[in-house]
Every structure is written in structure tokens, then in C-alpha cells.
Design a protein around this motif. Sequence first.
Motif, PDB file in Angstrom:
ATOM      1  N   ASP A  75     -52.707  41.301 -22.216  1.00 33.09           N
ATOM      2  CA  ASP A  75     -53.733  40.340 -22.609  1.00 33.09           C
ATOM      3  C   ASP A  75     -53.337  38.966 -22.058  1.00 33.09           C
ATOM      4  OD1 ASP A  75     -55.504  38.619 -23.817  1.00 33.09           O
ATOM      5  OD2 ASP A  75     -55.335  39.505 -25.815  1.00 33.09           O
ATOM      6  N   LEU A  76     -53.867  38.613 -20.898  1.00 28.27           N
ATOM      7  CA  LEU A  76     -53.482  37.364 -20.242  1.00 28.27           C
ATOM      8  C   LEU A  76     -53.925  36.146 -21.029  1.00 28.27           C
ATOM      9  CD1 LEU A  76     -54.161  38.196 -16.480  1.00 28.27           C
ATOM     10  CD2 LEU A  76     -52.009  38.337 -17.759  1.00 28.27           C
ATOM     11  N   GLU A  77     -55.042  36.274 -21.733  1.00 32.07           N
ATOM     12  CA  GLU A  77     -55.518  35.164 -22.558  1.00 32.07           C
ATOM     13  C   GLU A  77     -54.488  34.843 -23.648  1.00 32.07           C
ATOM     14  OE1 GLU A  77     -58.996  32.594 -23.032  1.00 32.07           O
ATOM     15  OE2 GLU A  77     -58.903  34.372 -21.763  1.00 32.07           O
ATOM     16  N   PHE A  78     -53.951  35.895 -24.247  1.00 28.31           N
ATOM     17  CA  PHE A  78     -52.938  35.732 -25.289  1.00 28.31           C
ATOM     18  C   PHE A  78     -51.667  35.112 -24.704  1.00 28.31           C
ATOM     19  CE2 PHE A  78     -49.221  37.495 -27.535  1.00 28.31           C
ATOM     20  CZ  PHE A  78     -49.465  37.018 -28.821  1.00 28.31           C
ATOM     21  N   ALA A  79     -51.254  35.590 -23.522  1.00 30.39           N
ATOM     22  CA  ALA A  79     -50.049  35.066 -22.882  1.00 30.39           C
ATOM     23  C   ALA A  79     -50.221  33.591 -22.522  1.00 30.39           C
ATOM     24  CB  ALA A  79     -49.735  35.884 -21.637  1.00 30.39           C
ATOM     25  N   ALA A  80     -51.402  33.243 -22.037  1.00 34.35           N
ATOM     26  CA  ALA A  80     -51.663  31.847 -21.687  1.00 34.35           C
ATOM     27  C   ALA A  80     -51.610  30.970 -22.930  1.00 34.35           C
ATOM     28  CB  ALA A  80     -53.022  31.718 -21.004  1.00 34.35           C
ATOM     29  N   ARG A  81     -52.181  31.453 -24.027  1.00 37.93           N
ATOM     30  CA  ARG A  81     -52.176  30.678 -25.260  1.00 37.93           C
ATOM     31  C   ARG A  81     -50.745  30.490 -25.770  1.00 37.93           C
ATOM     32  NH1 ARG A  81     -55.942  29.692 -30.055  1.00 37.93           N
ATOM     33  NH2 ARG A  81     -54.456  29.021 -31.635  1.00 37.93           N
ATOM     34  N   GLN A  82     -49.934  31.534 -25.693  1.00 44.58           N
ATOM     35  CA  GLN A  82     -48.542  31.415 -26.132  1.00 44.58           C
ATOM     36  C   GLN A  82     -47.828  30.292 -25.382  1.00 44.58           C
ATOM     37  OE1 GLN A  82     -46.982  35.455 -25.560  1.00 44.58           O
ATOM     38  NE2 GLN A  82     -46.489  35.498 -27.746  1.00 44.58           N
ATOM     39  N   CYS A  83     -47.985  30.289 -24.067  1.00 46.84           N
ATOM     40  CA  CYS A  83     -47.308  29.285 -23.254  1.00 46.84           C
ATOM     41  C   CYS A  83     -47.845  27.890 -23.559  1.00 46.84           C
ATOM     42  CB  CYS A  83     -47.486  29.607 -21.773  1.00 46.84           C
ATOM     43  SG  CYS A  83     -46.648  28.433 -20.690  1.00 46.84           S
ATOM     44  N   ILE A  84     -49.154  27.770 -23.676  1.00 48.28           N
ATOM     45  CA  ILE A  84     -49.759  26.464 -23.941  1.00 48.28           C
ATOM     46  C   ILE A  84     -49.347  25.945 -25.311  1.00 48.28           C
ATOM     47  CG2 ILE A  84     -51.972  25.305 -24.354  1.00 48.28           C
ATOM     48  CD1 ILE A  84     -53.089  27.121 -22.075  1.00 48.28           C
ATOM     49  N   GLU A  85     -49.256  26.822 -26.297  1.00 46.84           N
ATOM     50  CA  GLU A  85     -48.784  26.405 -27.626  1.00 46.84           C
ATOM     51  C   GLU A  85     -47.359  25.861 -27.533  1.00 46.84           C
ATOM     52  OE1 GLU A  85     -49.258  29.863 -30.030  1.00 46.84           O
ATOM     53  OE2 GLU A  85     -51.346  29.409 -30.570  1.00 46.84           O
ATOM     54  N   ARG A  86     -46.514  26.543 -26.757  1.00 46.85           N
ATOM     55  CA  ARG A  86     -45.135  26.092 -26.595  1.00 46.85           C
ATOM     56  C   ARG A  86     -45.090  24.722 -25.910  1.00 46.85           C
ATOM     57  NH1 ARG A  86     -43.627  30.219 -24.216  1.00 46.85           N
ATOM     58  NH2 ARG A  86     -43.614  29.537 -22.043  1.00 46.85           N
TER      59      ARG A  86
ATOM     60  N   ARG B  37     -48.775  28.277 -15.133  1.00 46.83           N
ATOM     61  CA  ARG B  37     -49.148  29.291 -14.148  1.00 46.83           C
ATOM     62  C   ARG B  37     -48.006  30.279 -13.924  1.00 46.83           C
ATOM     63  NH1 ARG B  37     -53.887  28.778 -11.652  1.00 46.83           N
ATOM     64  NH2 ARG B  37     -54.937  26.758 -11.515  1.00 46.83           N
ATOM     65  N   LYS B  38     -46.772  29.796 -13.924  1.00 46.91           N
ATOM     66  CA  LYS B  38     -45.631  30.687 -13.739  1.00 46.91           C
ATOM     67  C   LYS B  38     -45.535  31.684 -14.887  1.00 46.91           C
ATOM     68  CE  LYS B  38     -40.612  30.760 -13.118  1.00 46.91           C
ATOM     69  NZ  LYS B  38     -39.362  29.952 -13.029  1.00 46.91           N
ATOM     70  N   ALA B  39     -45.767  31.203 -16.099  1.00 48.77           N
ATOM     71  CA  ALA B  39     -45.717  32.102 -17.265  1.00 48.77           C
ATOM     72  C   ALA B  39     -46.748  33.213 -17.135  1.00 48.77           C
ATOM     73  CB  ALA B  39     -45.958  31.299 -18.544  1.00 48.77           C
ATOM     74  N   LEU B  40     -47.918  32.884 -16.607  1.00 54.73           N
ATOM     75  CA  LEU B  40     -48.970  33.876 -16.456  1.00 54.73           C
ATOM     76  C   LEU B  40     -48.636  34.873 -15.343  1.00 54.73           C
ATOM     77  CD1 LEU B  40     -51.521  34.059 -18.162  1.00 54.73           C
ATOM     78  CD2 LEU B  40     -52.817  33.146 -16.240  1.00 54.73           C
TER      79      LEU B  40
ATOM     80  N   GLN C 203     -50.459  45.098  -6.113  1.00 57.10           N
ATOM     81  CA  GLN C 203     -49.626  43.942  -6.452  1.00 57.10           C
ATOM     82  C   GLN C 203     -50.333  42.639  -6.074  1.00 57.10           C
ATOM     83  OE1 GLN C 203     -46.046  44.722  -4.275  1.00 57.10           O
ATOM     84  NE2 GLN C 203     -45.348  46.354  -5.648  1.00 57.10           N
ATOM     85  N   TRP C 204     -50.957  42.648  -4.921  1.00 55.76           N
ATOM     86  CA  TRP C 204     -51.698  41.475  -4.458  1.00 55.76           C
ATOM     87  C   TRP C 204     -52.869  41.182  -5.398  1.00 55.76           C
ATOM     88  CZ3 TRP C 204     -53.161  40.914   1.454  1.00 55.76           C
ATOM     89  CH2 TRP C 204     -53.656  39.617   1.676  1.00 55.76           C
ATOM     90  N   GLU C 205     -53.608  42.226  -5.746  1.00 52.38           N
ATOM     91  CA  GLU C 205     -54.748  42.065  -6.654  1.00 52.38           C
ATOM     92  C   GLU C 205     -54.300  41.543  -8.021  1.00 52.38           C
ATOM     93  OE1 GLU C 205     -57.821  42.309  -5.833  1.00 52.38           O
ATOM     94  OE2 GLU C 205     -58.243  44.047  -4.546  1.00 52.38           O
ATOM     95  N   ASP C 206     -53.124  42.005  -8.455  1.00 46.60           N
ATOM     96  CA  ASP C 206     -52.607  41.555  -9.752  1.00 46.60           C
ATOM     97  C   ASP C 206     -52.342  40.060  -9.727  1.00 46.60           C
ATOM     98  OD1 ASP C 206     -51.559  42.143 -12.457  1.00 46.60           O
ATOM     99  OD2 ASP C 206     -49.660  41.517 -11.582  1.00 46.60           O
ATOM    100  N   ARG C 207     -51.796  39.567  -8.624  1.00 44.75           N
ATOM    101  CA  ARG C 207     -51.572  38.126  -8.513  1.00 44.75           C
ATOM    102  C   ARG C 207     -52.894  37.362  -8.525  1.00 44.75           C
ATOM    103  NH1 ARG C 207     -46.613  36.201  -4.668  1.00 44.75           N
ATOM    104  NH2 ARG C 207     -45.108  37.842  -5.163  1.00 44.75           N
ATOM    105  N   ILE C 208     -53.869  37.917  -7.838  1.00 46.25           N
ATOM    106  CA  ILE C 208     -55.183  37.256  -7.794  1.00 46.25           C
ATOM    107  C   ILE C 208     -55.777  37.176  -9.191  1.00 46.25           C
ATOM    108  CG2 ILE C 208     -57.565  37.497  -6.971  1.00 46.25           C
ATOM    109  CD1 ILE C 208     -56.349  38.817  -4.423  1.00 46.25           C
ATOM    110  N   SER C 209     -55.665  38.255  -9.964  1.00 47.34           N
ATOM    111  CA  SER C 209     -56.265  38.290 -11.300  1.00 47.34           C
ATOM    112  C   SER C 209     -55.618  37.295 -12.256  1.00 47.34           C
ATOM    113  CB  SER C 209     -56.150  39.704 -11.887  1.00 47.34           C
ATOM    114  OG  SER C 209     -54.801  40.014 -12.224  1.00 47.34           O
ATOM    115  N   ARG C 210     -54.385  36.880 -11.956  1.00 50.88           N
ATOM    116  CA  ARG C 210     -53.664  35.949 -12.820  1.00 50.88           C
ATOM    117  C   ARG C 210     -53.834  34.493 -12.374  1.00 50.88           C
ATOM    118  NH1 ARG C 210     -49.032  38.718 -15.531  1.00 50.88           N
ATOM    119  NH2 ARG C 210     -49.453  40.937 -15.327  1.00 50.88           N
TER     120      ARG C 210
END
Length: 313
Positions: free
Chosen positions: A233-244, A223-226, A179-186
Motif C-alpha cells: 500500500d504505497l499510500e500508507f507508506a507515503a503517509r508513514q514517511c510524511i508523518e515522520r 521519494r526515496k522512502a517510496l 522492475q522498471w514499471e515498478d519504479r514508474i508506479s512509485r
Amino acid sequence: MLPWTARTPKDQLVEFVRLRERIDDLSRALLSSATPVFGAVSLPTPNVDAAPELAFIRTASWLYCHYKETGRVGVKFLMDRPAVQSLPEIRSHERLVHALRTWSQHTINPASGNHDRGILKTCSDWFEEVSAVLLPSSNEDWERALHALLGEACEFVSQLTKQVEQIRADEARSQICQQWEDRISRDWPAHRFHTIVSTVASDMGRNTVDPVALFKRSENEIRKALRITNESDLEFAARQCIERVLLAEVSKLLPITGKDIIETLGVEPGKKVGELLQEARKIYEEAQYTRDQLLERLAPLADSTAPSGRPEA
């Protein structure tokens, strides 16, 4: 009395650095990514032997860098542990450092009920508790505040260190570490988001968008969205939020102002300019026209004798 509360500020600072190095060594050994809780802080270590007021302000900023910048992920993860949730003094110290840094480094306007008022109250309540004054003024006031702040900081890192040691001994250690590593990766660096903002803006034909400024305004939301997305696919999720975010930003800004209406369409300053801006907003929400296109659509309405209503497409 805790061992570090009876020491001089210089001794307390040395103790804080020792505790910081200890928790960083433990987290590097515990996590497969060898990520420290804090790591390197670029802000110089404060000189606590300097003038007390200056020493206090620099110490508050230095601690802020640890808690909110280099330690942004690790500190938040450990503070979310159930054992820390039951320690209100630890959570209040983290909030205090944030408030002290804002109070000492930024201009605040503490009107009744607003955010700045809360910052001032947090600081003044704490100063009154540790220095017996609402706001410090003398060297003695600042010295007492510095001593208290460093003592709290040592206790804060000590408690976080206990959490790392408890994770090591926990039967669910592997799951907790994952769980900790997952937060770091995001937790991406800002420049990675800047690149995505620039790409999204270009794809949408918004080449005038400043990616750094837009990300700075919306960093918490992005950052919260990520952090909470289930998208692999975090890149896709980041793009979705940024587009919004970008669509919301664009919808707020017309490519024209009242000055354009006055100078280009020859409308006299007054109520008519406001009416035309309202009409421009309706048109712009239907289609993202350029400045010239929008003025062309408004031209039939610019004549004060023109009939009311929407211009024909």
C-alpha cells in the motif's frame, strides 16, 4: 571521432532530438504502460544560433529538464544497468549537467570543502578540458563549450538507447521490465504528495503547515522512502514517511519566540529570555502546546525571583 562531434551545434541538437524520439519510441513499445524515457519537456528547445553564452546556459537547463525531471525515472533506471555502471563518462555527463544548471542558474558560495565548491570544481574542470579556460568569457569559449556539451549529450542518449535495446533482447526481459514499471508506479507527481501532506497535517492538528513547502524541503527523503519500501500500500507508506518528517519538523519549531517572552511575559531582553526559551523547548517536547498554553506554563518562571525548576502542570 563520434559522428555528432564533428557537426555544428545546430546539427547536434537535431541529432539529440532524433535520439530522444528513438529512445522514447522504444520504451513505449517495450513497457506495458507505454511510458517514454523522457516524454514532453515544457522548456522551449534552445536556440543554439543565439549568442553563444545564452545558448549554452539554455541548453544546460534544457538537458537538465530531460535528465532530472521528465526523465527522472527512466534515466535513473537505465543508468543503474551494469553496462552503464562501467561507463564513467556517461555518469559524469549526467552529474555535469546538474552542476552546470546549478552554477548558471543559482547563486553559489564555493567555500572550501562545501557542496558549492564541488559544483564549481566540476564545472571549471570541464570547461578547462573542452575550452582550455577555467571559466568561459569570450564567444569562442562559449561556442567550444556548447559544442562539447551537445556532443556529450548525444553520446549519453545513444548509450541509454543501447540499454533499452539490450533489455529487449535479454532473456530476463519480462522481469527487467517489471522492475522498471515498478519504479514508474512509485514516481508520483508532486501534487499527490501535497494532498497527503495536507491530510496528515490536518489530522495532527497542524493546519498552518504549508504542504508544498514541506514537501519541497523533504522531497528526496519522501521519494526515496517510496522507492525502497516493501509495503504494497504505497499510500500508507507515503503517509508513514510524511508523518515522520512532519513530526521532526514540528519538534524543531517552537510556537513562541523570544519576542513573545519579552512582550507577553514582561521579561527584559537578556540571558533570562534564553533560559526561558530552553525551558519552553523541554516543555514543548513533552506535549505540543499552543502558543498561549506554552506562555502560560512559562509565566511562573518569568519573574527573575522565581525559583528555578520546571513549572507545575
